[in-house]
Design a protein around this motif. Structure first.
Motif, mmCIF file in Angstrom:
data_model
loop_
_atom_site.group_PDB
_atom_site.id
_atom_site.type_symbol
_atom_site.label_atom_id
_atom_site.label_comp_id
_atom_site.label_asym_id
_atom_site.label_seq_id
_atom_site.Cartn_x
_atom_site.Cartn_y
_atom_site.Cartn_z
ATOM 1 N N ALA A 47 0.839 -1.207 0.000
ATOM 2 C CA ALA A 47 0.000 0.000 0.000
ATOM 3 C C ALA A 47 0.874 1.258 0.000
ATOM 4 C CB ALA A 47 -0.927 -0.008 1.222
ATOM 5 N N LEU A 48 1.915 1.221 0.845
ATOM 6 C CA LEU A 48 2.823 2.366 0.878
ATOM 7 C C LEU A 48 3.546 2.544 -0.460
ATOM 8 C CD1 LEU A 48 4.373 1.960 4.451
ATOM 9 C CD2 LEU A 48 2.759 3.711 3.680
ATOM 10 N N LEU A 49 3.952 1.424 -1.066
ATOM 11 C CA LEU A 49 4.621 1.499 -2.365
ATOM 12 C C LEU A 49 3.678 2.054 -3.426
ATOM 13 C CD1 LEU A 49 7.172 0.885 -4.014
ATOM 14 C CD2 LEU A 49 6.254 -1.410 -4.435
ATOM 15 N N PHE A 50 2.412 1.594 -3.393
ATOM 16 C CA PHE A 50 1.425 2.090 -4.356
ATOM 17 C C PHE A 50 1.181 3.584 -4.156
ATOM 18 C CE2 PHE A 50 -3.058 2.909 -5.516
ATOM 19 C CZ PHE A 50 -2.972 2.609 -6.869
ATOM 20 N N LEU A 51 1.112 4.000 -2.880
ATOM 21 C CA LEU A 51 0.916 5.418 -2.587
ATOM 22 C C LEU A 51 2.108 6.225 -3.092
ATOM 23 C CD1 LEU A 51 -0.731 7.658 -1.205
ATOM 24 C CD2 LEU A 51 0.471 7.112 0.925
ATOM 25 N N TYR A 52 3.297 5.690 -2.934
ATOM 26 C CA TYR A 52 4.502 6.397 -3.394
ATOM 27 C C TYR A 52 4.499 6.527 -4.923
ATOM 28 C CZ TYR A 52 9.434 7.675 -3.716
ATOM 29 O OH TYR A 52 10.602 8.326 -3.966
ATOM 30 N N VAL A 53 4.019 5.466 -5.600
ATOM 31 C CA VAL A 53 3.935 5.517 -7.062
ATOM 32 C C VAL A 53 2.951 6.600 -7.497
ATOM 33 C CG1 VAL A 53 3.184 4.262 -9.119
ATOM 34 C CG2 VAL A 53 4.647 3.146 -7.442
ATOM 35 N N LEU A 54 1.812 6.679 -6.811
ATOM 36 C CA LEU A 54 0.830 7.715 -7.139
ATOM 37 C C LEU A 54 1.422 9.113 -6.957
ATOM 38 C CD1 LEU A 54 -2.451 6.263 -5.545
ATOM 39 C CD2 LEU A 54 -1.796 6.288 -7.958
ATOM 40 N N ILE A 55 2.232 9.265 -5.915
ATOM 41 C CA ILE A 55 2.868 10.574 -5.671
ATOM 42 C C ILE A 55 3.864 10.911 -6.776
ATOM 43 C CG2 ILE A 55 4.393 11.826 -4.089
ATOM 44 C CD1 ILE A 55 3.098 10.251 -1.800
ATOM 45 N N ALA A 151 12.492 5.404 -22.440
ATOM 46 C CA ALA A 151 12.089 6.442 -21.488
ATOM 47 C C ALA A 151 13.315 7.145 -20.907
ATOM 48 C CB ALA A 151 11.248 5.820 -20.376
ATOM 49 N N ARG A 152 14.335 6.367 -20.577
ATOM 50 C CA ARG A 152 15.562 6.947 -20.007
ATOM 51 C C ARG A 152 16.304 7.793 -21.041
ATOM 52 N NH1 ARG A 152 17.227 2.518 -17.908
ATOM 53 N NH2 ARG A 152 18.723 1.897 -19.501
ATOM 54 N N ASN A 153 16.300 7.348 -22.309
ATOM 55 C CA ASN A 153 16.996 8.110 -23.364
ATOM 56 C C ASN A 153 16.282 9.416 -23.689
ATOM 57 O OD1 ASN A 153 18.903 6.084 -23.578
ATOM 58 N ND2 ASN A 153 17.919 5.088 -25.318
ATOM 59 N N LEU A 154 14.930 9.359 -23.666
ATOM 60 C CA LEU A 154 14.169 10.558 -24.033
ATOM 61 C C LEU A 154 14.145 11.597 -22.921
ATOM 62 C CD1 LEU A 154 11.054 9.113 -25.908
ATOM 63 C CD2 LEU A 154 13.050 10.228 -26.901
ATOM 64 N N TYR A 155 14.108 11.131 -21.684
ATOM 65 C CA TYR A 155 13.922 12.058 -20.565
ATOM 66 C C TYR A 155 14.938 11.802 -19.452
ATOM 67 C CZ TYR A 155 9.515 12.107 -23.060
ATOM 68 O OH TYR A 155 8.568 12.169 -24.044
ATOM 69 N N PRO A 156 16.203 11.987 -19.726
ATOM 70 C CA PRO A 156 17.210 11.728 -18.681
ATOM 71 C C PRO A 156 17.115 12.695 -17.511
ATOM 72 C CG PRO A 156 18.214 12.774 -20.597
ATOM 73 C CD PRO A 156 16.811 12.444 -20.987
ATOM 74 N N ASP A 157 16.719 13.932 -17.772
ATOM 75 C CA ASP A 157 16.651 14.918 -16.690
ATOM 76 C C ASP A 157 15.431 14.699 -15.800
ATOM 77 O OD1 ASP A 157 18.957 16.189 -17.592
ATOM 78 O OD2 ASP A 157 17.824 17.426 -19.004
ATOM 79 N N GLU A 158 14.260 14.393 -16.402
ATOM 80 C CA GLU A 158 13.046 14.204 -15.619
ATOM 81 C C GLU A 158 13.089 12.913 -14.792
ATOM 82 O OE1 GLU A 158 13.256 14.958 -18.739
ATOM 83 O OE2 GLU A 158 11.729 16.376 -19.428
ATOM 84 N N ILE A 159 13.655 11.857 -15.381
ATOM 85 C CA ILE A 159 13.685 10.569 -14.697
ATOM 86 C C ILE A 159 14.858 10.493 -13.738
ATOM 87 C CG2 ILE A 159 14.029 8.086 -15.071
ATOM 88 C CD1 ILE A 159 12.394 8.377 -17.625
ATOM 89 N N GLY A 160 15.984 11.067 -14.121
ATOM 90 C CA GLY A 160 17.169 11.022 -13.271
ATOM 91 C C GLY A 160 18.159 9.968 -13.731
ATOM 92 N N ARG A 161 19.356 10.019 -13.156
ATOM 93 C CA ARG A 161 20.414 9.091 -13.547
ATOM 94 C C ARG A 161 20.933 8.242 -12.383
ATOM 95 N NH1 ARG A 161 20.897 13.917 -16.201
ATOM 96 N NH2 ARG A 161 21.174 13.869 -18.464
ATOM 97 N N ALA A 162 20.590 8.606 -11.175
ATOM 98 C CA ALA A 162 21.102 7.877 -10.008
ATOM 99 C C ALA A 162 20.455 6.499 -9.912
ATOM 100 C CB ALA A 162 20.831 8.675 -8.735
ATOM 101 N N THR A 166 13.638 5.377 -6.624
ATOM 102 C CA THR A 166 12.814 6.440 -7.203
ATOM 103 C C THR A 166 13.022 6.521 -8.705
ATOM 104 O OG1 THR A 166 12.880 7.707 -5.156
ATOM 105 C CG2 THR A 166 12.347 8.912 -7.169
ATOM 106 N N ARG A 167 14.254 6.443 -9.143
ATOM 107 C CA ARG A 167 14.533 6.517 -10.578
ATOM 108 C C ARG A 167 13.923 5.335 -11.309
ATOM 109 N NH1 ARG A 167 17.492 3.431 -14.332
ATOM 110 N NH2 ARG A 167 19.298 3.277 -12.963
ATOM 111 N N LYS A 168 14.020 4.122 -10.728
ATOM 112 C CA LYS A 168 13.451 2.947 -11.390
ATOM 113 C C LYS A 168 11.925 3.043 -11.461
ATOM 114 C CE LYS A 168 15.278 -0.116 -12.715
ATOM 115 N NZ LYS A 168 15.831 -0.365 -14.075
ATOM 116 N N LEU A 169 11.303 3.590 -10.437
ATOM 117 C CA LEU A 169 9.856 3.734 -10.458
ATOM 118 C C LEU A 169 9.434 4.764 -11.507
ATOM 119 C CD1 LEU A 169 8.990 3.645 -6.645
ATOM 120 C CD2 LEU A 169 8.521 1.876 -8.347
ATOM 121 N N LYS A 170 10.144 5.911 -11.593
ATOM 122 C CA LYS A 170 9.838 6.902 -12.626
ATOM 123 C C LYS A 170 10.018 6.305 -14.015
ATOM 124 C CE LYS A 170 10.927 11.256 -10.286
ATOM 125 N NZ LYS A 170 11.798 12.454 -10.330
ATOM 126 N N GLU A 171 11.041 5.515 -14.173
ATOM 127 C CA GLU A 171 11.305 4.882 -15.468
ATOM 128 C C GLU A 171 10.171 3.933 -15.841
ATOM 129 O OE1 GLU A 171 14.418 1.513 -16.388
ATOM 130 O OE2 GLU A 171 15.470 3.438 -16.274
#
Length: 849
Positions: A47-55, A151-162, A166-171
């Motif tokens: 539930a916490l993971l799902f909430l974090y994804v929604l955020i 997704a990573r190639n198109l949006y490296p700044d929005e998704i992040g590189r670290a 968090t980066r894997k979830l955004k990706e």
């Protein structure tokens, strides 16, 4: 206060005592968990993971952004006549459709990077779980699908590189969005067109050209496997830098293709033994017909786009510029043609092909300025030992010599009526000389600065017929120095008019005029007319152009002269449109600002006409046949380090500079080093072509006729009426021998007076007059006269006198040289040493559109 502190601590202690039983009970539950507690905990984690994804969803690229990335278009730069000048791409990429890519590329990519590509919706759960288990066990593995990589190639700044959760979830979120918007074919096409392959090659098409010199459609199995293998690590598996690793990785890709049915085992056994065959060549974007102009425009457009929330690399902007592609081509041809002629002369003068054999002393100075010399000194060698080592390195000596003795040239043309730039050539070859000499290089303008002195004088009431005596001049400077301007010939003691002083570029006359006007007034006027970015040192030697300026400033200021005193800032852009043709911004011509009185400008134009009709720039007409109403000025600096020429016409102003990046290097020729023979041919060739193509109207004329005032007009009418009223009739008389003899007598007396004056003149004056009256031969086009051969006096001047000579009363044309004392101050000398170096020259301030 102590009481309050004591009460606070007592309160805190009481609260802690109340919380102690609660904390103890919670600790007991953790040590001895119940089934209900375990179930609640297990349910809470997802539930916490799902909430974090929604955020995180609002912080990932939106659907609109993804659609925009798919259709991104670079800004197109068009000439005034609709020709493409440049495209502003963020990288070297050419988009190709999936149907135009070899099927072997797709097979190798899917087999290696994502073999369940057609089964998942952006995230491969099995591969992700397997990668997570291996990572937790210490064997880190990647589990990204092709969609996640996209997704990573198109949006490296929005998704992040670290490498974080968090980066894997955004990706993953972005990958789901892409799968919802794109078809599988569109995803593959976008991925293959955006993935990097080093050497500024983006996309499979540029990769195929870079590594195999063919298109993406022509790639075979081995080549496709090699490029697909690079995706795991561009540098590590680079076939140019690491061919052995590239072969190993290629064979792994081939094995994966066998595993998933894209290649037969027999074919694999044959292919894996073949060597790596590449045909490497860096892919560079073509510079276009106006590369230096485009380079300056990119800076301005990027600032405009930032202010107006546009992207010059993806929003499909269409920028319509002021450049005329036809005039630009003519200017480029003229610069290249004359530059090649002068390069041969420079090679002969310096012995460039023999390692500067004719300039060994200066070559040693150049070698001392190289990093190799500093490294040799740091190793403990003495100066002589270091020079000996460097001099024995033929490749180093040849490189230094060729770079220092490479002739540089630039050119600029604009319309003086509206400031629109029509042609811009920053160097002979953009690929070899990307430095823009038009806007960034500051050099001494020499005698091309003299018109500002004469403009200030005419504004103050001086007339072209006013005279100064040609005599030795000594002008005291601050600090006790004495400035002694000189010309090529000795002072004649004759009175020379201002008209002849400018036409024949007389330094002593101009210096005396500067004393009368004042350096401060000249500097203010030059700034008002267009020399606005460079610093002008208000010293007497400014009259001869000792303060470094740019060609753009000088042509702009001459545009003010051609516009009869109205200054218009140079502009590059007329309109900006979006990809659909909607106008986003228009830049209408700015009304001219009157910086020089119109009557003064008319007088100056009329005097400058004599420069090209009979003065130092006369070869514009005699050699290049330029017709129409034109005027101009030549310029040459001390030691022939810089050659200038600027020509004005009612519709077009064009200027050129010729020299070397290092002002210590010159053409070593008192003929070819002059602006009339180095820079003038560029402008002459350009104007000749422009007039033949009817891009410049030869019938256009400057409006220099002075309009009489009302009082003068009324006085003239009254005078004419009185002359008509009281005129006596003239009776015709029969001619007679006595009257003819009487009519011839004054002529004989004039001849006798002239003969007596000629006899009384000195030998030097007589010889000078004789030279002036001789017709001058045309200069050769390519080969200079041998240094040892004596040359006629006319070949040592900045320009030529017209055929038939000049009047005996006119001064002898002289080169526009300045002596070392002309620097005026130590500050000027220091400025010159840095301004002539394109690496150290300060960049000009931003330009208007």
């Amino acid at each position: 206060m102590k009481r309050l502190i004591t009460q606070f601590f007592e309160f805190c202690a009481g609260r802690l005592a109340e919380l102690r039983p609660v904390a103890a009970a919670a600790l007991r539950r953790v040590r001895r968990p119940t089934r209900r507690g375990v179930a609640l905990t297990c349910a809470a984690l997802p539930a916490l993971l799902f909430l974090y994804v929604l955020i995180l969803i609002p912080f990932t690229p939106s659907i609109g952004d993804i659609r925009k990335a798919k259709v991104e278009q670079p800004a197109q730069i068009l000439s005034a006549d609709g020709k493409l000048l440049a495209e502003f791409k963020p990288s070297n990429r050419e988009w190709v459709k999936l149907a135009d890519i070899s099927p072997h590329v797709v097979d190798a990519l899917i087999a290696t990077e994502d073999h369940r590509f057609y089964q998942h919706f952006g995230l491969d759960w099995r591969r992700t779980a397997s990668a997570a288990l291996h990572t937790f066990s210490g064997d880190r593995q990647g589990g990204s699908t092709i969609t996640q990589q996209l997704a990573r190639n198109l949006y490296p700044d929005e998704i992040g590189r670290a490498p974080t959760l968090t980066r894997k979830l955004k990706e993953a979120i972005t990958a789901f969005k892409i799968e919802a918007l794109y078809t599988k074919s569109e995803i593959l096409e976008t991925y293959l067109n955006t993935v990097p392959f080093l050497y500024n090659a983006y996309g499979i098409e540029m990769a195929a050209r870079t590594y195999f010199d063919k298109s993406a459609a022509e790639l075979n199995v081995l080549e496709s496997a090699t490029l697909a293998g690079m995706l795991k690590g561009n540098s590590y598996y680079n076939p140019v830098l690491n061919p052995e690793r590239a072969v190993q990785r290629r064979n792994i890709v081939l094995a994966q293709m066998v595993k998933y049915g894209k290649l037969t085992p027999a074919a694999y056994e044959t292919l894996k033994r073949r060597p790596l065959r590449i045909d490497f060549e860096r892919q560079t974007e073509p510079p276009g017909p106006a590369p230096h102009f485009a380079q300056q425009l990119r800076k301005w457009l990027a600032a405009w786009a930032d202010r107006n929330d546009y992207n010059i690399y993806s929003d499909g902007l269409v920028v319509r510029t002021t450049i005329d592609s036809r005039l630009q081509a003519m200017a480029t041809q003229a610069v290249v043609w004359q530059g090649n002629q002068l390069q041969g002369i420079a090679n002969s003068a310096w012995g460039a092909r023999a390692g500067c054999a004719n300039g060994r002393d200066l070559l040693q100075v150049f070698l001392r300025e190289t990093p190799d010399y500093r490294a040799a000194k740091d190793s403990g060698l003495t100066d002589s030992e270091a020079l000996k080592r460097l001099s024995s390195d033929r490749n180093l000596v040849q490189t230094v010599c060729e770079s220092k003795t490479r002739v540089q040239a630039d050119f600029l043309a604009l319309d003086p009526r509206n400031g629109q730039i029509k042609a811009w050539v920053g160097s002979r070859d953009f690929s070899q000389d990307p430095f823009d000499h038009v806007q960034q290089a500051r050099r001494q303008p020499g005698s091309t600065f003299k018109p500002f002195v004469y403009a200030a004088a005419f504004e103050g009431g001086a007339k072209p017929a006013d005279t100064f005596v040609d005599k030795p001049i000594e002008i005291p400077l601050a600090g006790g120095e004495i400035w002694r301007p000189s010309d090529e010939d000795e002072p004649s003691g004759r009175a020379i008019s201002l008209r002849d002083g400018l036409a024949y570029s007389r330094n002593r006359i101009t210096a005396q005029l500067m004393e009368t006007v004042g350096p401060a007034k000249v500097a203010r006027l030059a700034r008002a007319m267009g020399v606005r970015d460079s610093e002008l040192n208000p010293v007497p030697s400014l009259a001869l152009g000792t303060s470094p300026v740019t060609l753009k400033e000088m042509v702009s200021a001459y545009g003010t002269i051609a516009n009869l005193g109205g200054y218009v800032e140079p502009v590059m852009v007329t309109r900006i449109e979006d990809r659909n043709g909607e106008v986003l911004a228009e830049f209408a011509p700015v009304p001219p600002r009157q910086e020089l009185p119109a009557d003064t400008a008319r007088t100056l134009v009329d005097v400058m006409r004599d420069v090209v009709s009979r003065g130092t720039g006369s070869s514009i007409r005699s050699r290049f046949g330029v017709r129409g109403d034109v005027a101009g000025k030549t310029g040459t600096t001390q030691g022939y380090a810089d050659g200038w020429f600027i020509l004005i016409h009612p519709q077009l102003v064009a200027g050129a500079w010729v020299g070397f990046n290092d002002s210590r290097v010159t053409l070593r020729s008192d003929y070819w080093g002059q602006g009339a023979h180095s820079a003038l041919p560029i402008v002459g060739d350009f104007f000749q072509r422009a007039q033949r193509s009817r891009l410049v109207d030869v019938r256009a004329r400057f409006a220099t006729e002075q309009e009489p005032g009302r009082f003068a007009e009324l006085s003239g009418k009254i005078r004419a009426w009185f002359e008509h009223l009281f005129a006596s009739p003239v009776r015709p008389e029969a001619p007679s021998a006595s009257r003819d003899a009487t009519r011839r007598a004054p002529a004989a007396s004039v001849a006798s007076v002239a003969s007596a004056a000629s006899t009384a003149s000195t030998a030097s004056t007589a010889s000078t007059a004789a030279i002036e009256l001789q017709p001058l031969p045309q200069p050769p086009l390519i080969a200079p006269a041998p240094a040892s051969a004596p040359q006629p006096a006319s070949e040592h001047v900045d320009g030529q006198a017209p055929a038939g000579g000049v009047p005996a009363s006119a001064p002898t044309p002289t080169p526009d040289d300045i002596t070392p004392a002309d620097a005026g101050s130590a500050a000027n000398s220091a400025a010159n040493s840095t301004a002539n170096d394109p690496v150290n020259a300060p960049a000009s301030t931003g330009t208007s559109p």
